[in-house]
Scaffold this motif. Structure first.
Motif, PDB file in Angstrom:
ATOM      1  N   ALA A 106       0.839  -1.201   0.000  1.00 31.57           N
ATOM      2  CA  ALA A 106       0.000   0.000   0.000  1.00 31.57           C
ATOM      3  C   ALA A 106       0.873   1.249   0.000  1.00 31.57           C
ATOM      4  O   ALA A 106       2.007   1.249   0.497  1.00 31.57           O
ATOM      5  CB  ALA A 106      -0.920  -0.003   1.213  1.00 31.57           C
ATOM      6  N   ALA A 107       0.338   2.309  -0.573  1.00 29.89           N
ATOM      7  CA  ALA A 107       1.046   3.589  -0.605  1.00 29.89           C
ATOM      8  C   ALA A 107       1.198   4.139   0.815  1.00 29.89           C
ATOM      9  O   ALA A 107       0.500   3.719   1.735  1.00 29.89           O
ATOM     10  CB  ALA A 107       0.285   4.574  -1.481  1.00 29.89           C
ATOM     11  N   PRO A 108       2.100   5.086   1.017  1.00 32.21           N
ATOM     12  CA  PRO A 108       2.294   5.646   2.369  1.00 32.21           C
ATOM     13  C   PRO A 108       1.017   6.164   3.021  1.00 32.21           C
ATOM     14  O   PRO A 108       0.878   6.112   4.248  1.00 32.21           O
ATOM     15  CB  PRO A 108       3.303   6.774   2.130  1.00 32.21           C
ATOM     16  CG  PRO A 108       4.086   6.310   0.942  1.00 32.21           C
ATOM     17  CD  PRO A 108       3.092   5.615   0.055  1.00 32.21           C
ATOM     18  N   ASP A 109       0.077   6.667   2.221  1.00 30.93           N
ATOM     19  CA  ASP A 109      -1.176   7.161   2.809  1.00 30.93           C
ATOM     20  C   ASP A 109      -2.212   6.057   2.989  1.00 30.93           C
ATOM     21  O   ASP A 109      -3.331   6.319   3.428  1.00 30.93           O
ATOM     22  CB  ASP A 109      -1.760   8.293   1.968  1.00 30.93           C
ATOM     23  CG  ASP A 109      -2.184   7.848   0.569  1.00 30.93           C
ATOM     24  OD1 ASP A 109      -1.909   6.684   0.189  1.00 30.93           O
ATOM     25  OD2 ASP A 109      -2.800   8.653  -0.155  1.00 30.93           O
ATOM     26  N   GLY A 110      -1.851   4.821   2.612  1.00 32.78           N
ATOM     27  CA  GLY A 110      -2.754   3.693   2.805  1.00 32.78           C
ATOM     28  C   GLY A 110      -3.465   3.226   1.557  1.00 32.78           C
ATOM     29  O   GLY A 110      -4.125   2.177   1.583  1.00 32.78           O
ATOM     30  N   PHE A 111      -3.354   3.967   0.445  1.00 28.89           N
ATOM     31  CA  PHE A 111      -4.062   3.580  -0.781  1.00 28.89           C
ATOM     32  C   PHE A 111      -3.511   2.253  -1.295  1.00 28.89           C
ATOM     33  O   PHE A 111      -2.301   2.083  -1.447  1.00 28.89           O
ATOM     34  CB  PHE A 111      -3.936   4.656  -1.851  1.00 28.89           C
ATOM     35  CG  PHE A 111      -4.777   4.384  -3.074  1.00 28.89           C
ATOM     36  CD1 PHE A 111      -6.120   4.709  -3.078  1.00 28.89           C
ATOM     37  CD2 PHE A 111      -4.227   3.786  -4.199  1.00 28.89           C
ATOM     38  CE1 PHE A 111      -6.909   4.458  -4.196  1.00 28.89           C
ATOM     39  CE2 PHE A 111      -5.003   3.528  -5.323  1.00 28.89           C
ATOM     40  CZ  PHE A 111      -6.349   3.866  -5.317  1.00 28.89           C
ATOM     41  N   ASP A 146      -7.846  -2.487   9.550  1.00 27.66           N
ATOM     42  CA  ASP A 146      -7.164  -1.192   9.616  1.00 27.66           C
ATOM     43  C   ASP A 146      -6.638  -0.780   8.242  1.00 27.66           C
ATOM     44  O   ASP A 146      -6.705   0.404   7.869  1.00 27.66           O
ATOM     45  CB  ASP A 146      -6.012  -1.249  10.619  1.00 27.66           C
ATOM     46  CG  ASP A 146      -6.490  -1.437  12.056  1.00 27.66           C
ATOM     47  OD1 ASP A 146      -7.685  -1.172  12.311  1.00 27.66           O
ATOM     48  OD2 ASP A 146      -5.681  -1.852  12.898  1.00 27.66           O
ATOM     49  N   ALA A 147      -6.139  -1.743   7.471  1.00 32.46           N
ATOM     50  CA  ALA A 147      -5.597  -1.428   6.142  1.00 32.46           C
ATOM     51  C   ALA A 147      -6.700  -0.939   5.210  1.00 32.46           C
ATOM     52  O   ALA A 147      -6.503   0.026   4.445  1.00 32.46           O
ATOM     53  CB  ALA A 147      -4.903  -2.657   5.560  1.00 32.46           C
ATOM     54  N   LEU A 148      -7.877  -1.560   5.259  1.00 32.64           N
ATOM     55  CA  LEU A 148      -8.968  -1.131   4.387  1.00 32.64           C
ATOM     56  C   LEU A 148      -9.495   0.236   4.806  1.00 32.64           C
ATOM     57  O   LEU A 148      -9.837   1.068   3.961  1.00 32.64           O
ATOM     58  CB  LEU A 148     -10.092  -2.162   4.406  1.00 32.64           C
ATOM     59  CG  LEU A 148      -9.765  -3.555   3.852  1.00 32.64           C
ATOM     60  CD1 LEU A 148     -11.036  -4.388   3.716  1.00 32.64           C
ATOM     61  CD2 LEU A 148      -9.056  -3.475   2.514  1.00 32.64           C
ATOM     62  N   VAL A 149      -9.566   0.471   6.107  1.00 31.47           N
ATOM     63  CA  VAL A 149     -10.016   1.793   6.578  1.00 31.47           C
ATOM     64  C   VAL A 149      -9.052   2.874   6.097  1.00 31.47           C
ATOM     65  O   VAL A 149      -9.475   3.937   5.615  1.00 31.47           O
ATOM     66  CB  VAL A 149     -10.147   1.803   8.107  1.00 31.47           C
ATOM     67  CG1 VAL A 149     -10.383   3.225   8.616  1.00 31.47           C
ATOM     68  CG2 VAL A 149     -11.286   0.886   8.554  1.00 31.47           C
ATOM     69  N   ARG A 150      -7.745   2.634   6.200  1.00 32.48           N
ATOM     70  CA  ARG A 150      -6.754   3.611   5.734  1.00 32.48           C
ATOM     71  C   ARG A 150      -6.917   3.857   4.232  1.00 32.48           C
ATOM     72  O   ARG A 150      -6.798   4.989   3.746  1.00 32.48           O
ATOM     73  CB  ARG A 150      -5.335   3.128   6.029  1.00 32.48           C
ATOM     74  CG  ARG A 150      -4.954   3.144   7.497  1.00 32.48           C
ATOM     75  CD  ARG A 150      -3.464   2.862   7.654  1.00 32.48           C
ATOM     76  NE  ARG A 150      -2.669   3.986   7.171  1.00 32.48           N
ATOM     77  CZ  ARG A 150      -1.560   3.874   6.438  1.00 32.48           C
ATOM     78  NH1 ARG A 150      -1.121   2.672   6.069  1.00 32.48           N
ATOM     79  NH2 ARG A 150      -0.890   4.944   6.063  1.00 32.48           N
ATOM     80  N   HIS A 151      -7.180   2.791   3.478  1.00 30.16           N
ATOM     81  CA  HIS A 151      -7.375   2.945   2.029  1.00 30.16           C
ATOM     82  C   HIS A 151      -8.525   3.911   1.748  1.00 30.16           C
ATOM     83  O   HIS A 151      -8.390   4.832   0.920  1.00 30.16           O
ATOM     84  CB  HIS A 151      -7.666   1.587   1.394  1.00 30.16           C
ATOM     85  CG  HIS A 151      -8.153   1.674  -0.020  1.00 30.16           C
ATOM     86  ND1 HIS A 151      -7.299   1.737  -1.092  1.00 30.16           N
ATOM     87  CD2 HIS A 151      -9.414   1.726  -0.548  1.00 30.16           C
ATOM     88  CE1 HIS A 151      -7.994   1.812  -2.210  1.00 30.16           C
ATOM     89  NE2 HIS A 151      -9.279   1.815  -1.911  1.00 30.16           N
ATOM     90  N   TYR A 152      -9.662   3.716   2.404  1.00 31.57           N
ATOM     91  CA  TYR A 152     -10.823   4.554   2.109  1.00 31.57           C
ATOM     92  C   TYR A 152     -10.665   5.971   2.642  1.00 31.57           C
ATOM     93  O   TYR A 152     -11.311   6.901   2.137  1.00 31.57           O
ATOM     94  CB  TYR A 152     -12.100   3.903   2.648  1.00 31.57           C
ATOM     95  CG  TYR A 152     -12.608   2.822   1.711  1.00 31.57           C
ATOM     96  CD1 TYR A 152     -13.208   3.159   0.505  1.00 31.57           C
ATOM     97  CD2 TYR A 152     -12.455   1.481   2.017  1.00 31.57           C
ATOM     98  CE1 TYR A 152     -13.659   2.186  -0.371  1.00 31.57           C
ATOM     99  CE2 TYR A 152     -12.908   0.498   1.150  1.00 31.57           C
ATOM    100  CZ  TYR A 152     -13.508   0.856  -0.041  1.00 31.57           C
ATOM    101  OH  TYR A 152     -13.941  -0.113  -0.916  1.00 31.57           O
ATOM    102  N   ARG A 153      -9.819   6.149   3.613  1.00 36.38           N
ATOM    103  CA  ARG A 153      -9.576   7.506   4.110  1.00 36.38           C
ATOM    104  C   ARG A 153      -8.491   8.222   3.316  1.00 36.38           C
ATOM    105  O   ARG A 153      -8.306   9.428   3.482  1.00 36.38           O
ATOM    106  CB  ARG A 153      -9.183   7.443   5.585  1.00 36.38           C
ATOM    107  CG  ARG A 153     -10.345   7.106   6.507  1.00 36.38           C
ATOM    108  CD  ARG A 153      -9.911   6.893   7.937  1.00 36.38           C
ATOM    109  NE  ARG A 153     -11.072   6.718   8.827  1.00 36.38           N
ATOM    110  CZ  ARG A 153     -10.999   6.264  10.063  1.00 36.38           C
ATOM    111  NH1 ARG A 153      -9.812   5.938  10.597  1.00 36.38           N
ATOM    112  NH2 ARG A 153     -12.081   6.130  10.797  1.00 36.38           N
ATOM    113  N   SER A 154      -7.793   7.522   2.446  1.00 37.75           N
ATOM    114  CA  SER A 154      -6.649   8.112   1.750  1.00 37.75           C
ATOM    115  C   SER A 154      -7.050   9.034   0.613  1.00 37.75           C
ATOM    116  O   SER A 154      -6.397  10.049   0.368  1.00 37.75           O
ATOM    117  CB  SER A 154      -5.741   7.004   1.197  1.00 37.75           C
ATOM    118  OG  SER A 154      -6.414   6.271   0.175  1.00 37.75           O
TER     119      SER A 154
END
Length: 687
Positions: A106-111, A146-154
């Motif tokens: 995943a990218a640094p921002d979680g994407f 947590d990884a999926l939440v970070r993705h959607y918040r990115s």
């Protein structure tokens, strides 16, 4: 996974369910077949994409770059579940590697995934993130949530192509797990932006379109992925109008497009319920997945009836019984299956109705992996009076629900006690189920079983004694009591023999949840002709497919008589038919070992044969800058197609005088078959 606050039931975690009997045999065959050998299916399933965002697909049109991600994501989700349920660690690990690779890169921002998906084409994420949620459901590893939440918040979720709105399903699953209000806000905003559209491509599954009485005519897979979102939004927010819109939309589909195998038409758009209407194999998985949501959210057992019919009929009818080959389009009436037998307007005359390990478009090859694992995942549900799920269950405290039937075992906690329930049955290949309930110590809870709507004489006993209130067809039967180790619940479900009428004077027979078909004999002959060059350029993602030994494409040409009209008295089917059940340990879906055979009177029909032609009119999609439209082409070649039913006004003069008895078997035991028959007058029939 946790349930949303307004859903009637919550799921039993996949980790708590174990299939047994024929369900386990099916899953093991699946893992030994194309599920465990994606390289046999060809590109893109023989590649991985999700584990490394730098791997970009080979597509002619950059606007279609999402396509291989969708197709491989189907396989990841299905293989992960099938491998876990079948106990095949090697298959599961292949899928888990892509899940873990996606999280790790995943990218640094979680994407997660390639950068090209930040601004468009988020549809494929729904398919892949289901697999991530499955791995969480099995392992409980919070890192995945947590990884999926970070993705959607990115990055804000775009609303471009109509299927982009499917992200609502994952956002609401994450909201159910975390309770984070911003995830619900994202889902609500995304769904509102979708419903603000009035494009032709979105009209059938916006809330306004679903509420309308306009018939649904859209692409089958797209409808199932998007129409259910109204029910999910209700489950999250309590907005009853959204649920009502979804329920109405699915009622329209059943009214206008239901086919004899329990699924709706969709080759690729929904187009009625005539005897030659077909469906994508993709739609088997997507329709049953959506019906599972409607079952849990509404608590209406009729959705379980519908779901079972698709899994018991359409699913095995679209695959070889060793799970090494599948059809792209499958039909209730298909008396030939070759690389030039597709009788549907879409790609008419090509190989889409042949049984192959892979097809030029691999969505169905990937998606079929999900069908039976999804069924097992939805077999068991639960609710609590004192919890947020669904409201009263009759005052019985905690409740466990046997919603879909099949041999299985679950281990759950009820009333503060560990409880094991064994479901012993060959259902639907025998007319009943039995449950052995074993709590670690006596415990008071409600055990609930579904009584199918089609069963008019059900009997439920506990310890051999009938329950106090007679079970009612089309309802859930709740048994509240103190349970002791070894308590046994038996549910007798006599299968009635019934008939259905179809367009063009057609008639089909059903035995309980099983559709009956006349099996048409054919030898599974390996197709040695490399027909990849015949594949329309619109579908070519990469070079020619290289077949793996043991996974051929097949040519099936009819070798037995099939041109029959049924000559039954529908008011007295029980006297017209002979039903013989087989008590056998053989796999009940193999072509040669059906669990039940039904003999009925029939008459041969003269001048009813394959349609052989050297020219067909073929509809093909055109993707220009990612925009979809259908274009008609005239194509020359040698084609042999399943014919339509004889015209009702000419049938009588084409019938042979003599009455024969033909033997029907469950739809799922067939490859070539006649299911919807012309109807002859019954008075000349005799036992």
């Amino acid at each position: 996974m946790a349930a949303l606050p307004h859903a009637r039931y919550e799921p039993v975690r996949l980790a708590q369910v174990r299939p047994r009997g024929w369900l386990l045999d099916f899953l093991r065959r699946q893992c030994a077949g194309i599920t465990g050998h994606p390289q046999a299916s060809g590109y893109p399933l023989d590649h991985t994409f999700w584990d490394d965002p730098s791997k970009l697909p080979d597509v002619a049109d950059p606007a279609m770059a999402w396509w291989p991600y969708e197709q491989t994501a189907y396989w990841v989700d299905g293989a992960l579940k099938a491998g876990f349920l079948a106990g095949d660690d090697s298959v599961r690990e292949l899928a888990v590697a892509q899940v873990e690779g996606a999280i790790a890169t995943a990218a640094p921002d979680g994407f997660i995934g390639p950068e090209m998906f930040r601004d468009r084409d988020r549809w494929a994420y729904l398919v892949f993130f289901r697999a991530v949620l499955t791995q969480y459901d099995i392992t409980g590893d919070r890192r995945l949530i947590d990884a999926l939440v970070r993705h959607y918040r990115s990055t804000p979720h775009p609303m471009g192509f109509a299927r982009d709105v499917s992200g609502v399903e994952i956002l609401l699953a994450l909201y159910a797990e975390t309770g984070a209000p911003d995830l619900l806000e994202q889902a609500t905003d995304l769904y509102a932006r979708f419903n603000a559209q009035d494009s032709e491509h979105a009209r059938d599954f916006t809330l306004a379109g679903m509420r309308s009485d306009r018939p649904v005519t859209t692409h089958g897979v797209t409808f199932n992925e998007l129409a259910k979102l109204g029910a999910l939004m209700y489950a999250a927010t309590g907005d009853r109008d959204s649920l009502d819109a979804t329920v109405h939309a699915y009622a329209k589909v059943e009214r206008d497009h239901l086919l004899a195998d329990g699924l709706h038409s969709g080759a690729e758009a929904m187009s009625g319920n005539g005897p030659l209407e077909s469906h994508e194999t993709c739609t088997i998985s997507d329709h049953t997945w959506s019906l599972g949501y409607l079952l849990r959210i509404t608590g209406d057992p009729r959705y379980a009836d519908r779901l079972e019919r698709v899994v018991f009929n359409a699913l095995p009818g679209a695959v070889t019984k060793d799970f090494t080959a599948l059809q792209y389009f499958s039909c209730a009436n298909q008396v030939i299956a070759t690389n030039a037998s597709n009788h549907n307007p879409m790609s008419r005359g090509d190989n889409r109705m042949s049984f192959r390990p892979g097809h030029p478009v691999q969505c169905c090859t990937g998606n079929v992996q999900r069908a039976l694992p999804n069924y097992v995942e939805r077999m068991w549900m639960r609710s609590q009076d004192d919890g947020p799920i669904g409201g009263p269950s009759g005052g019985g405290g905690e409740e466990i629900v046997a919603a879909l039937f099949g041999p299985s075992r679950i281990e759950v906690s009820l009333a503060g006690t560990a409880v094991t329930i064994e479901e012993q049955t060959r259902y639907p290949f025998e007319p009943g189920v039995a449950f052995t309930v074993t709590p670690e110590r006596p415990a008071h809870f409600t055990f609930t079983v579904r009584i199918p709507e089609w069963c008019q004489a059900p009997v439920v006993t506990v310890g051999g004694d009938p329950i106090d209130r007679a079970p009612v067809p089309g309802t859930f039967c709740r048994i509240e009591r103190e349970w002791h180790p070894g308590d046994r619940v038996e549910v007798q479900l006599p299968f009635p023999l019934t008939s259905r009428h179809w367009a063009d004077g057609g008639i089909s027979l059903e035995l309980g949840p099983l559709t009956l078909s006349l099996p048409v004999s054919a030898t599974l002959t390996a197709d040695t002709e490399d027909d990849w060059e015949q594949t329309p350029v619109e579908f070519r993602l990469s070079g020619p497919q290289h077949r793996l030994p043991g996974f051929p494409a097949y040519t099936l040409v009819p070798e037995s008589a099939w041109a029959y009209a049924l000559a039954v008295d529908e008011t007295n089917l029980a006297d017209a038919a002979e039903v013989v059940w087989t008590d056998s340990d053989a796999f009940p879906l193999d072509v040669d070992t059906p669990a039940v055979r039904v003999s009925v009177p029939a008459r041969r029909v003269r001048e009813w044969a394959l349609v052989e032609t050297d020219r067909v009119s073929r509809l093909l999609p055109s993707f220009e800058n990612g925009r979809f439209r259908m274009v008609e082409h005239e194509v020359e070649g040698r084609f042999a197609l399943t014919p339509p039913l004889p015209a009702p006004d000419t049938l009588a003069e084409r019938l042979e005088d003599g009455v024969e008895r033909i033997e029907l078997v469950p739809y799922g035991n067939t490859l070539l078959r006649l299911t919807v028959f012309p109807a002859a007058e019954p008075e000349t029939s005799a036992r």
